[in-house]
Design a protein around this motif. Structure first.
Motif, PDB file in Angstrom:
ATOM      1  N   LEU A 174      53.184  31.764  61.635  1.00  0.00           N
ATOM      2  CA  LEU A 174      52.755  31.046  62.843  1.00  0.00           C
ATOM      3  C   LEU A 174      51.243  31.142  63.040  1.00  0.00           C
ATOM      4  O   LEU A 174      50.595  30.160  63.397  1.00  0.00           O
ATOM      5  N   LYS A 175      50.660  32.310  62.769  1.00  0.00           N
ATOM      6  CA  LYS A 175      49.208  32.459  62.876  1.00  0.00           C
ATOM      7  C   LYS A 175      48.507  31.575  61.855  1.00  0.00           C
ATOM      8  O   LYS A 175      47.485  30.951  62.158  1.00  0.00           O
ATOM      9  N   SER A 176      49.036  31.506  60.642  1.00  0.00           N
ATOM     10  CA  SER A 176      48.444  30.660  59.603  1.00  0.00           C
ATOM     11  C   SER A 176      48.544  29.187  59.977  1.00  0.00           C
ATOM     12  O   SER A 176      47.594  28.421  59.773  1.00  0.00           O
ATOM     13  N   LEU A 177      49.683  28.781  60.519  1.00  0.00           N
ATOM     14  CA  LEU A 177      49.834  27.392  60.960  1.00  0.00           C
ATOM     15  C   LEU A 177      48.878  27.076  62.100  1.00  0.00           C
ATOM     16  O   LEU A 177      48.271  26.002  62.140  1.00  0.00           O
ATOM     17  N   GLN A 178      48.714  28.016  63.004  1.00  0.00           N
ATOM     18  CA  GLN A 178      47.794  27.813  64.119  1.00  0.00           C
ATOM     19  C   GLN A 178      46.367  27.636  63.597  1.00  0.00           C
ATOM     20  O   GLN A 178      45.629  26.777  64.087  1.00  0.00           O
ATOM     21  N   ALA A 179      45.985  28.398  62.601  1.00  0.00           N
ATOM     22  CA  ALA A 179      44.656  28.268  62.006  1.00  0.00           C
ATOM     23  C   ALA A 179      44.461  26.907  61.348  1.00  0.00           C
ATOM     24  O   ALA A 179      43.332  26.428  61.229  1.00  0.00           O
ATOM     25  N   LYS A 180      45.571  26.261  60.949  1.00  0.00           N
ATOM     26  CA  LYS A 180      45.520  24.944  60.323  1.00  0.00           C
ATOM     27  C   LYS A 180      45.585  23.814  61.355  1.00  0.00           C
ATOM     28  O   LYS A 180      45.645  22.651  61.006  1.00  0.00           O
ATOM     29  N   GLY A 181      45.623  24.164  62.654  1.00  0.00           N
ATOM     30  CA  GLY A 181      45.590  23.151  63.702  1.00  0.00           C
ATOM     31  C   GLY A 181      46.903  22.892  64.408  1.00  0.00           C
ATOM     32  O   GLY A 181      46.991  22.023  65.269  1.00  0.00           O
ATOM     33  N   PHE A 182      47.949  23.649  64.074  1.00  0.00           N
ATOM     34  CA  PHE A 182      49.230  23.495  64.758  1.00  0.00           C
ATOM     35  C   PHE A 182      49.159  24.203  66.104  1.00  0.00           C
ATOM     36  O   PHE A 182      48.521  25.247  66.240  1.00  0.00           O
ATOM     37  N   GLU A 183      49.809  23.629  67.101  1.00  0.00           N
ATOM     38  CA  GLU A 183      49.893  24.260  68.412  1.00  0.00           C
ATOM     39  C   GLU A 183      51.142  25.133  68.434  1.00  0.00           C
ATOM     40  O   GLU A 183      52.256  24.649  68.202  1.00  0.00           O
ATOM     41  N   ILE A 184      50.943  26.413  68.706  1.00  0.00           N
ATOM     42  CA  ILE A 184      52.008  27.406  68.630  1.00  0.00           C
ATOM     43  C   ILE A 184      52.254  28.019  70.000  1.00  0.00           C
ATOM     44  O   ILE A 184      51.306  28.353  70.707  1.00  0.00           O
TER      45      ILE A 184
ATOM     46  N   ARG B 240      63.350  38.983  70.265  1.00  0.00           N
ATOM     47  CA  ARG B 240      64.443  39.907  70.543  1.00  0.00           C
ATOM     48  C   ARG B 240      64.205  41.214  69.799  1.00  0.00           C
ATOM     49  O   ARG B 240      63.621  41.234  68.733  1.00  0.00           O
ATOM     50  N   GLU B 241      64.674  42.281  70.374  1.00  0.00           N
ATOM     51  CA  GLU B 241      64.581  43.608  69.786  1.00  0.00           C
ATOM     52  C   GLU B 241      63.145  43.969  69.434  1.00  0.00           C
ATOM     53  O   GLU B 241      62.875  44.625  68.441  1.00  0.00           O
ATOM     54  N   GLY B 242      62.188  43.491  70.226  1.00  0.00           N
ATOM     55  CA  GLY B 242      60.800  43.874  70.047  1.00  0.00           C
ATOM     56  C   GLY B 242      60.041  43.147  68.962  1.00  0.00           C
ATOM     57  O   GLY B 242      58.853  43.355  68.796  1.00  0.00           O
ATOM     58  N   GLY B 243      60.686  42.288  68.204  1.00  0.00           N
ATOM     59  CA  GLY B 243      59.987  41.561  67.149  1.00  0.00           C
ATOM     60  C   GLY B 243      59.274  40.346  67.687  1.00  0.00           C
ATOM     61  O   GLY B 243      59.664  39.785  68.700  1.00  0.00           O
ATOM     62  N   PRO B 244      58.188  39.945  67.035  1.00  0.00           N
ATOM     63  CA  PRO B 244      57.465  38.768  67.513  1.00  0.00           C
ATOM     64  C   PRO B 244      58.254  37.493  67.264  1.00  0.00           C
ATOM     65  O   PRO B 244      59.032  37.403  66.321  1.00  0.00           O
ATOM     66  N   ALA B 245      58.084  36.538  68.123  1.00  0.00           N
ATOM     67  CA  ALA B 245      58.747  35.253  67.961  1.00  0.00           C
ATOM     68  C   ALA B 245      57.789  34.167  68.423  1.00  0.00           C
ATOM     69  O   ALA B 245      56.766  34.450  69.016  1.00  0.00           O
ATOM     70  N   GLY B 246      58.136  32.974  68.152  1.00  0.00           N
ATOM     71  CA  GLY B 246      57.317  31.855  68.585  1.00  0.00           C
ATOM     72  C   GLY B 246      57.876  30.579  68.007  1.00  0.00           C
ATOM     73  O   GLY B 246      58.856  30.589  67.256  1.00  0.00           O
ATOM     74  N   MET B 247      57.226  29.491  68.367  1.00  0.00           N
ATOM     75  CA  MET B 247      57.661  28.206  67.838  1.00  0.00           C
ATOM     76  C   MET B 247      56.470  27.259  67.775  1.00  0.00           C
ATOM     77  O   MET B 247      55.481  27.441  68.469  1.00  0.00           O
ATOM     78  N   VAL B 248      56.606  26.267  66.926  1.00  0.00           N
ATOM     79  CA  VAL B 248      55.583  25.240  66.798  1.00  0.00           C
ATOM     80  C   VAL B 248      55.858  24.182  67.859  1.00  0.00           C
ATOM     81  O   VAL B 248      56.967  23.658  67.940  1.00  0.00           O
ATOM     82  N   LEU B 249      54.860  23.894  68.668  1.00  0.00           N
ATOM     83  CA  LEU B 249      55.010  22.856  69.689  1.00  0.00           C
ATOM     84  C   LEU B 249      54.687  21.482  69.128  1.00  0.00           C
ATOM     85  O   LEU B 249      55.349  20.502  69.431  1.00  0.00           O
ATOM     86  N   ARG B 250      53.617  21.411  68.311  1.00  0.00           N
ATOM     87  CA  ARG B 250      53.244  20.140  67.689  1.00  0.00           C
ATOM     88  C   ARG B 250      52.292  20.402  66.535  1.00  0.00           C
ATOM     89  O   ARG B 250      51.625  21.423  66.482  1.00  0.00           O
TER      90      ARG B 250
END
Length: 70
Positions: free
Chosen positions: A34-44, A50-60
Motif C-alpha cells: 500500500l505504501k508503494s502504491l501510494q508513492a506511485k500516486g494511488f490514493e490509499i 484486525r489483531e493489531g496488523g495494519p490494514a488499508g485499501m485503495v480508494l482510487r
C-alpha cells in the motif's frame, strides 16, 4: 509480487480487483504494498487491522484523480 504487478492488476481489474489482491496479503507485506502504491500516486485509506496488523485499501488509482479512465 512487486508493486508493478499490483499496478497491472489495477489496469486489468480496476480498484476492486486490486483491493481483492491486496486483501490476501499478510499485514506487514500489505502495508508495504500500500505504501508503494501510494508513492506511485494511488490514493490509499489506511486504518488499523484486525489483531493489531495494519490494514488499508485503495480508494482510487492515479488516473482516476484526473477524471481519466484506465
Amino acid at each position: 509480487m512487486n508493486v508493478d504487478q499490483y499496478i497491472e492488476i489495477y489496469h486489468r481489474t480496476g480498484v476492486d480487483g486490486l483491493n481483492d489482491a491486496v486483501a490476501t496479503l499478510e499485514g506487514g507485506h500489505r502495508a508495504d504494498v500500500l505504501k508503494s502504491l501510494q508513492a506511485k500516486g494511488f490514493e490509499i485509506l489506511q486504518h488499523g487491522g484486525r489483531e493489531g496488523g495494519p490494514a488499508g485499501m485503495v480508494l482510487r488509482g492515479p488516473d482516476e484523480k484526473f477524471g481519466l479512465t484506465r
